[in-house]
Design a protein around this motif. Sequence first.
Motif, PDB file in Angstrom:
ATOM      1  N   MET A 141       0.838  -1.212   0.000  1.00 21.44           N
ATOM      2  CA  MET A 141       0.000   0.000   0.000  1.00 21.44           C
ATOM      3  C   MET A 141       0.869   1.257   0.000  1.00 21.44           C
ATOM      4  O   MET A 141       0.563   2.235  -0.691  1.00 21.44           O
ATOM      5  N   CYS A 142       1.953   1.235   0.779  1.00 17.42           N
ATOM      6  CA  CYS A 142       2.817   2.426   0.843  1.00 17.42           C
ATOM      7  C   CYS A 142       3.473   2.683  -0.509  1.00 17.42           C
ATOM      8  O   CYS A 142       3.505   3.809  -0.987  1.00 17.42           O
ATOM      9  N   GLY A 143       3.965   1.608  -1.114  1.00 16.24           N
ATOM     10  CA  GLY A 143       4.617   1.749  -2.415  1.00 16.24           C
ATOM     11  C   GLY A 143       3.651   2.225  -3.479  1.00 16.24           C
ATOM     12  O   GLY A 143       4.018   2.995  -4.374  1.00 16.24           O
ATOM     13  N   THR A 144       2.394   1.808  -3.373  1.00 14.19           N
ATOM     14  CA  THR A 144       1.378   2.235  -4.343  1.00 14.19           C
ATOM     15  C   THR A 144       1.052   3.712  -4.149  1.00 14.19           C
ATOM     16  O   THR A 144       0.859   4.453  -5.120  1.00 14.19           O
TER      17      THR A 144
ATOM     18  N   LYS B 236      15.155   9.938  -4.037  1.00  9.00           N
ATOM     19  CA  LYS B 236      13.902  10.309  -4.711  1.00  9.00           C
ATOM     20  C   LYS B 236      12.827  10.783  -3.735  1.00  9.00           C
ATOM     21  O   LYS B 236      11.924  11.511  -4.119  1.00  9.00           O
ATOM     22  N   CYS B 237      12.890  10.297  -2.491  1.00  8.47           N
ATOM     23  CA  CYS B 237      11.821  10.572  -1.514  1.00  8.47           C
ATOM     24  C   CYS B 237      11.635  12.073  -1.311  1.00  8.47           C
ATOM     25  O   CYS B 237      12.603  12.826  -1.231  1.00  8.47           O
ATOM     26  N   ILE B 238      10.383  12.498  -1.212  1.00 13.91           N
ATOM     27  CA  ILE B 238      10.090  13.920  -0.994  1.00 13.91           C
ATOM     28  C   ILE B 238       9.489  14.144   0.402  1.00 13.91           C
ATOM     29  O   ILE B 238       8.953  15.205   0.689  1.00 13.91           O
ATOM     30  N   PHE B 239       9.555  13.124   1.252  1.00 15.19           N
ATOM     31  CA  PHE B 239       9.107  13.218   2.647  1.00 15.19           C
ATOM     32  C   PHE B 239       7.682  13.771   2.771  1.00 15.19           C
ATOM     33  O   PHE B 239       7.414  14.643   3.584  1.00 15.19           O
ATOM     34  N   CYS B 240       6.815  13.245   1.923  1.00 15.41           N
ATOM     35  CA  CYS B 240       5.431  13.718   1.909  1.00 15.41           C
ATOM     36  C   CYS B 240       4.574  13.029   2.965  1.00 15.41           C
ATOM     37  O   CYS B 240       3.536  13.530   3.348  1.00 15.41           O
ATOM     38  N   GLY B 241       4.989  11.857   3.415  1.00 14.44           N
ATOM     39  CA  GLY B 241       4.231  11.138   4.437  1.00 14.44           C
ATOM     40  C   GLY B 241       3.089  10.292   3.894  1.00 14.44           C
ATOM     41  O   GLY B 241       2.301   9.743   4.667  1.00 14.44           O
ATOM     42  N   MET B 242       2.973  10.182   2.578  1.00 16.62           N
ATOM     43  CA  MET B 242       1.879   9.395   1.996  1.00 16.62           C
ATOM     44  C   MET B 242       2.014   7.913   2.371  1.00 16.62           C
ATOM     45  O   MET B 242       1.018   7.218   2.552  1.00 16.62           O
ATOM     46  N   CYS B 243       3.225   7.412   2.487  1.00 11.99           N
ATOM     47  CA  CYS B 243       3.428   6.001   2.851  1.00 11.99           C
ATOM     48  C   CYS B 243       2.870   5.741   4.247  1.00 11.99           C
ATOM     49  O   CYS B 243       2.187   4.752   4.489  1.00 11.99           O
TER      50      CYS B 243
ATOM     51  N   PRO C 207      -1.927   0.379   6.483  1.00 10.82           N
ATOM     52  CA  PRO C 207      -3.055  -0.044   7.319  1.00 10.82           C
ATOM     53  C   PRO C 207      -2.611  -0.654   8.647  1.00 10.82           C
ATOM     54  O   PRO C 207      -3.451  -1.002   9.474  1.00 10.82           O
ATOM     55  N   CYS C 208      -1.315  -0.815   8.853  1.00 11.45           N
ATOM     56  CA  CYS C 208      -0.804  -1.531  10.036  1.00 11.45           C
ATOM     57  C   CYS C 208       0.029  -0.670  10.976  1.00 11.45           C
ATOM     58  O   CYS C 208       0.635  -1.202  11.894  1.00 11.45           O
ATOM     59  N   ASP C 209       0.092   0.654  10.742  1.00 13.76           N
ATOM     60  CA  ASP C 209       0.982   1.508  11.527  1.00 13.76           C
ATOM     61  C   ASP C 209       2.401   0.925  11.540  1.00 13.76           C
ATOM     62  O   ASP C 209       3.053   0.877  12.575  1.00 13.76           O
ATOM     63  N   ALA C 210       2.824   0.463  10.377  1.00 15.94           N
ATOM     64  CA  ALA C 210       4.125  -0.200  10.299  1.00 15.94           C
ATOM     65  C   ALA C 210       5.237   0.735   9.879  1.00 15.94           C
ATOM     66  O   ALA C 210       6.401   0.454  10.133  1.00 15.94           O
ATOM     67  N   ILE C 211       4.886   1.833   9.231  1.00 17.23           N
ATOM     68  CA  ILE C 211       5.923   2.773   8.788  1.00 17.23           C
ATOM     69  C   ILE C 211       5.569   4.167   9.262  1.00 17.23           C
ATOM     70  O   ILE C 211       4.419   4.574   9.186  1.00 17.23           O
ATOM     71  N   ARG C 212       6.552   4.840   9.811  1.00 19.11           N
ATOM     72  CA  ARG C 212       6.328   6.198  10.315  1.00 19.11           C
ATOM     73  C   ARG C 212       7.503   7.084   9.946  1.00 19.11           C
ATOM     74  O   ARG C 212       8.598   6.596   9.710  1.00 19.11           O
ATOM     75  N   LEU C 213       7.236   8.391   9.961  1.00 15.31           N
ATOM     76  CA  LEU C 213       8.325   9.349   9.728  1.00 15.31           C
ATOM     77  C   LEU C 213       8.584  10.193  10.972  1.00 15.31           C
ATOM     78  O   LEU C 213       9.270  11.189  10.917  1.00 15.31           O
ATOM     79  N   ASP C 214       8.037   9.772  12.104  1.00 14.79           N
ATOM     80  CA  ASP C 214       8.137  10.589  13.311  1.00 14.79           C
ATOM     81  C   ASP C 214       9.369  10.232  14.146  1.00 14.79           C
ATOM     82  O   ASP C 214       9.301  10.181  15.368  1.00 14.79           O
ATOM     83  N   SER C 215      10.482   9.990  13.486  1.00 15.66           N
ATOM     84  CA  SER C 215      11.680   9.581  14.215  1.00 15.66           C
ATOM     85  C   SER C 215      12.325  10.753  14.957  1.00 15.66           C
ATOM     86  O   SER C 215      13.271  10.548  15.727  1.00 15.66           O
ATOM     87  N   GLY C 216      11.846  11.977  14.693  1.00 15.66           N
ATOM     88  CA  GLY C 216      12.390  13.139  15.405  1.00 15.66           C
ATOM     89  C   GLY C 216      13.786  13.511  14.938  1.00 15.66           C
ATOM     90  O   GLY C 216      14.498  14.222  15.644  1.00 15.66           O
TER      91      GLY C 216
END
Length: 170
Positions: free
Chosen positions: A79-82, A114-121, A126-135
Amino acid sequence: MAKLVVRPTAELSIQSYLPEIWHGMKVSARHFWVNVLTRRDIVTKQYPEEKPVYPARFRGNHRLMRREDGSVRCVACYMCGTACPADCIRIVAGQHDDSTIEKYPVVFEIDHMKCIFCGMCEEACPCDAIRLDSGQHRIPSYTREGELTQKANMLALGGLAVARQGGDFK
Ligand code: SF4
Ligand code: SF4
């Protein structure tokens, strides 16, 4: 009928730019001396000795979250990759031993070139498996390979997540 517009004639002082140069230098000198004497408006951070405090919703380094048993929460659903507009997530799925989980990511790689840090992933997962809140923000690499962040690096930043679908999470 055409209307004639009388163009203003610039005085010699304006044409020479000298008054405006003088005004500009006054502004620069004022800021210079205020900052030298009071350090009031200096915004430069003395990084890395002085680290900025990021807001809670800052989207920094990716991290992969873990289950209570320490395994990766990701179920390789793609889902994140899509959802990723930069097409920078590469996942290779493997068969999980636990039939209730089905799949897990054998490879989970993000191309931070390539990543633009948009947070769409993060939003799509659906599993709260990936986050960008690493601080923290990403330390850039000098090589293209160094910008390919692997599962192990993201898991090292990850913590426990106990999200239930459609429910609460910590
Ligand atoms: S933050 Fe955006 S661009 Fe980066 S991996 Fe996630 S979805 Fe893709
Ligand atoms: S991180 Fe989330 S959205 Fe991406 S493959 Fe894993 S479970 Fe699916």
